[in-house]
Enzyme design. Structure first.
Site, mmCIF file in Angstrom:
data_model
loop_
_atom_site.group_PDB
_atom_site.id
_atom_site.type_symbol
_atom_site.label_atom_id
_atom_site.label_comp_id
_atom_site.label_asym_id
_atom_site.label_seq_id
_atom_site.Cartn_x
_atom_site.Cartn_y
_atom_site.Cartn_z
ATOM 1 N N THR A 131 9.746 81.898 45.181
ATOM 2 C CA THR A 131 9.822 81.308 43.837
ATOM 3 C C THR A 131 9.447 82.289 42.727
ATOM 4 O O THR A 131 8.673 83.220 42.957
ATOM 5 C CB THR A 131 8.895 80.073 43.744
ATOM 6 O OG1 THR A 131 9.057 79.427 42.487
ATOM 7 C CG2 THR A 131 7.431 80.439 43.923
ATOM 8 N N ASP B 18 1.896 76.340 37.413
ATOM 9 C CA ASP B 18 1.736 75.371 38.508
ATOM 10 C C ASP B 18 0.282 74.897 38.620
ATOM 11 O O ASP B 18 -0.021 73.984 39.383
ATOM 12 C CB ASP B 18 2.168 75.971 39.861
ATOM 13 C CG ASP B 18 3.669 75.817 40.098
ATOM 14 O OD1 ASP B 18 4.353 75.240 39.236
ATOM 15 O OD2 ASP B 18 4.156 76.276 41.145
ATOM 16 N N ARG C 261 1.523 83.899 47.827
ATOM 17 C CA ARG C 261 1.443 83.170 46.562
ATOM 18 C C ARG C 261 0.823 84.071 45.497
ATOM 19 O O ARG C 261 -0.111 84.834 45.776
ATOM 20 C CB ARG C 261 0.585 81.923 46.766
ATOM 21 C CG ARG C 261 0.513 80.974 45.580
ATOM 22 C CD ARG C 261 1.813 80.281 45.332
ATOM 23 N NE ARG C 261 1.699 79.119 44.458
ATOM 24 C CZ ARG C 261 2.750 78.494 43.938
ATOM 25 N NH1 ARG C 261 3.986 78.905 44.190
ATOM 26 N NH2 ARG C 261 2.591 77.445 43.165
ATOM 27 N N GLY D 115 13.023 72.982 44.312
ATOM 28 C CA GLY D 115 13.063 71.689 43.636
ATOM 29 C C GLY D 115 11.765 71.267 42.979
ATOM 30 O O GLY D 115 11.600 70.106 42.650
ATOM 31 N N THR E 231 13.439 78.370 42.353
ATOM 32 C CA THR E 231 13.017 78.678 43.717
ATOM 33 C C THR E 231 14.215 78.769 44.636
ATOM 34 O O THR E 231 15.305 78.328 44.295
ATOM 35 C CB THR E 231 12.023 77.582 44.180
ATOM 36 O OG1 THR E 231 10.907 77.596 43.310
ATOM 37 C CG2 THR E 231 11.535 77.753 45.591
ATOM 38 N N GLU F 120 4.244 81.513 37.550
ATOM 39 C CA GLU F 120 3.648 80.601 38.548
ATOM 40 C C GLU F 120 2.358 79.942 38.085
ATOM 41 O O GLU F 120 1.984 78.877 38.577
ATOM 42 C CB GLU F 120 3.388 81.374 39.851
ATOM 43 C CG GLU F 120 3.681 80.575 41.095
ATOM 44 C CD GLU F 120 5.157 80.254 41.241
ATOM 45 O OE1 GLU F 120 5.466 79.077 41.421
ATOM 46 O OE2 GLU F 120 6.002 81.171 41.156
ATOM 47 N N GLU G 163 8.990 80.272 39.916
ATOM 48 C CA GLU G 163 8.636 79.003 39.276
ATOM 49 C C GLU G 163 9.788 78.498 38.404
ATOM 50 O O GLU G 163 10.682 77.891 38.919
ATOM 51 C CB GLU G 163 7.297 79.113 38.539
ATOM 52 C CG GLU G 163 6.805 77.932 37.728
ATOM 53 C CD GLU G 163 7.117 76.503 38.200
ATOM 54 O OE1 GLU G 163 7.297 76.242 39.387
ATOM 55 O OE2 GLU G 163 7.193 75.631 37.324
ATOM 56 N N SER H 43 1.173 74.759 45.209
ATOM 57 C CA SER H 43 2.634 74.783 45.312
ATOM 58 C C SER H 43 3.116 73.533 46.021
ATOM 59 O O SER H 43 2.327 72.805 46.646
ATOM 60 C CB SER H 43 3.040 76.026 46.106
ATOM 61 O OG SER H 43 4.399 75.955 46.473
HETATM 62 N N1 GLU Z 1 6.783 76.799 41.671
HETATM 63 C C1 GLU Z 1 7.033 75.634 42.459
HETATM 64 C C2 GLU Z 1 6.105 75.581 43.642
HETATM 65 O O1 GLU Z 1 5.592 76.582 44.051
HETATM 66 C C3 GLU Z 1 8.413 75.588 42.959
HETATM 67 C C4 GLU Z 1 9.391 75.446 41.892
HETATM 68 C C5 GLU Z 1 10.757 75.187 42.407
HETATM 69 O O2 GLU Z 1 10.929 74.675 43.486
HETATM 70 O O3 GLU Z 1 11.699 75.515 41.746
HETATM 71 O O4 GLU Z 1 5.926 74.546 44.194
#
Ligand code: GLU
Length: 565
Positions: free
Chosen positions: A403, A425, A97, A471, A385, A422, A405, A449
């Site tokens: 990801t 988030d 991460r 998602g 992602t 990111e 993001e 996340s």
């Molecule tokens: N950045 C999001 C996460 O780490 C995910 C974004 C996505 O799924 O497109 O949870």
């Protein structure tokens, strides 16, 4: 490699192929990879054909995705990788991460009056960029589980970047869907033609700059990314971004560390599931949803049924309420993981589910081992992602979610790849009602996340399913639903990736538009749900063990394939 000696394997380009559900599926006897783009899946399979491990295949595939699916993931972003080691029978997780730079402050996303800035105002530029974790995490996983030399994993991506690849359906559609991205100079330069239109599907895109970057990292290892010229270019791109410049420094890059963390595991009926723990909320939330649904018989959880959708949305509401309150970076805040997954706590939470009516907004519970008094965060996560699942010839399994993001991350590039956004988030509010928010920004901290790469074992203890999806927060529901559809609904991987989705992120109930679920809108409304229909951008990529080998599913909403031998 005598390919003829291998079982001829069918490319499951599912959105194009459209095999009817239930038709005999090709079974791979030796190894399989399901990923969001055919070039990525091919690179992974190529590694396994050369004797590589699932970890080797996952790394090679992600390096290709950096090039061919840059709107969703890449080496300028972060990854979570779950690995099942068949020798020890253990699952470990690798945390790549992104981290906030030392210059991050709790109020970094507040305006001059102390109010949270608009989410989309801070996505582009360097302020939202976290220190990328992918390459460090790959190094860590490869040292333990790699079978092929590090440099070999880079070969498919380097070749493709150098020679060019035809722009895929999703990349072209993303460029069309977000014309405002042309306002960002790197995007304009990379994707736009002299006539002012973006590249279309099938047009060839080359990226010699990325090829050169990958060559350097292939040759000199991860330090070539975190120190020296590449690191300097990342810092320059962040500090001199055309909007929202950020404060990342060379010291931030040099001090980045990936982390091996224990997987978060639990049971659902006779199955054992291992998923990603904090800083992802994904594993905890998926296991909570399943844990709260376990008291209902499988007959009430069938795909596309009224009771199935209703009960799922209620369990999801409860899981999302806890998530908003308790989840964050475990190195900074004390996340009560064991309490949140405690069986009697989940049984008690489950009693809040009324099979006949929507509970409305759920509030967080008080799990055993709660350590601190937090305020629930209000946050928004956006789709950018990708997920891939792999099993190799020796039974090693990888589920990896990657990801940047939002689409194209922070919309700025360094050395031929996109940098993530990111840090959006994090909760923009560091505190609410006088209480700290667990997921507030802080120097060196990892933003929470939703990514939920998950590996499942059957009653016999053997691997059965590797799943995961993009998602944003909806990842949690996409993944939990795929598990219920397969475990309770008896679906195959290919059926599960295509099943219509339902969501409830402790808000209105969302049914996937133009699907069989539409007919449930009226009865759900009668049960008190506020229902809306939306397109839902999942990207489930599942590998499943069946009698005689493996089958795979690639989400028809993306361009992916499942490939094996
Ligand atoms: N950045 C999001 C996460 O780490 C995910 C974004 C996505 O799924 O497109 O949870």
């Amino acid at each position: 490699m005598n390919i003829a000696r291998r079982v001829l394997y069918v490319v499951t380009l599912s959105w194009a192929l459209g095999l009817p559900a239930g038709a005999a599926e090709p079974i791979a006897k030796h190894h399989m990879i399901a990923a969001a783009n055919p070039y990525a899946a091919q690179a992974g399979r190529q590694m396994m054909r050369a004797g590589g491990s699932a970890v080797d295949a996952a790394i090679a595939a992600q390096l290709v995705l950096t090039l061919v699916e840059p709107e969703s993931s890449g080496i300028g972003g972060g990854d979570f990788m779950m690995v099942f080691d068949p020798r020890t029978k253990k699952v470990v997780s690798y945390d790549g991460r992104e981290t906030a730079p030392a210059s991050a402050t709790p109020d970094m996303f507040l305006d001059a009056t102390g109010k949270p800035r608009g989410h989309f105002d801070v996505v582009p530029g360097g302020l939202s960029t976290g220190v990328p974790g992918v390459i460090a995490m790959f190094d860590m996983a490869h040292r333990k589980y790699g079978r092929l030399p590090w440099a070999k994993l880079f070969v498919p991506a380097i070749k493709l970047a150098q020679n060019g690849f035809p722009v895929g359906r999703k990349l072209a559609a993303t460029l069309r869907a977000f014309p405002q991205l042309a306002g960002m100079p790197d995007i304009k330069r990379y994707f736009y033609k002299t006539d002012g239109t973006p590249l279309a599907q099938g047009e060839i895109l080359k990226n010699p700059e990325l090829a050169a970057t990958l060559r350097v990292i292939a040759k000199r290892g991860p330090k070539a990314f975190y120190r020296g010229t590449i690191a300097q270019h990342i810092v320059d791109a962040v500090q001199h971004a055309p909007v929202n410049p950020g404060g990342m420094t060379l010291a931030d890059l040099a001090s980045y560390h990936a982390v091996e963390r224990p997987a978060v595991c639990g049971e659902y009926r006779t199955y054992r599931l291992c998923s990603m723990g904090p800083p992802s909320s994904g594993g905890v939330a998926v296991l909570q949803i399943l844990g709260m649904l376990e008291r209902f018989p499988a007959t009430q959880l069938q795909p596309n049924s009224l009771s199935g959708v209703h009960l799922f949305t209620q369990a999801s509401r409860l899981a999302f309420a806890d998530r908003a309150m308790y989840l964050g970076d475990p190195d900074v805040v004390n996340v009560p993981v064991a309490g949140l997954l405690d069986k009697s706590y989940l049984a008690q939470r489950s009693t809040l589910i009324d099979p006949t009516k929507d509970m409305g907004m759920a509030v967080a519970g008080t799990p055993p081992q709660k350590h601190a008094n937090f305020a629930p965060q209000k946050s928004q996560q956006l789709p950018g992602t990708s997920h891939l699942s792999v099993v190799d010839d020796r039974g090693q399994v990888v589920a990896m979610t990657m990801t940047v993001e939002f689409v194209f991350g922070s919309e700025i590039m360094a050395n031929g790849f996109f940098l993530n956004n990111e840090l959006t988030d994090f909760s923009f509010d560091p505190a609410r009602d006088g209480k700290p928010v667990a997921n507030a920004p802080a120097p060196g901290k990892r933003p929470m996340s939703a990514m939920s790469p998950t590996i499942v074992f059957g009653p016999d203890g053997k691997f059965v399913i590797a799943t995961g999806s993009p998602g944003g927060p909806a990842i949690i529901d996409f993944v939990a639903q795929s598990l219920i559809d397969m475990i309770d609904g008896g679906m195959t991987a290919r059926e599960a990736v295509a099943a219509p989705h339902m969501l409830n992120l402790n808000s209105p109930t969302i049914l996937e538009k133009d699907t069989a679920l539409g007919s449930l809108s009226a009865p759900l409304t009668a049960m008190g749900h506020t229902v809306s229909a939306r397109e839902l951008e999942s990207g489930l990529h599942i590998v499943q063990r069946v009698h005689g080998g493996y089958v795979g599913g690639a989400d028809p909403r993306r361009d992916g394939v499942a490939l094996g031998d």
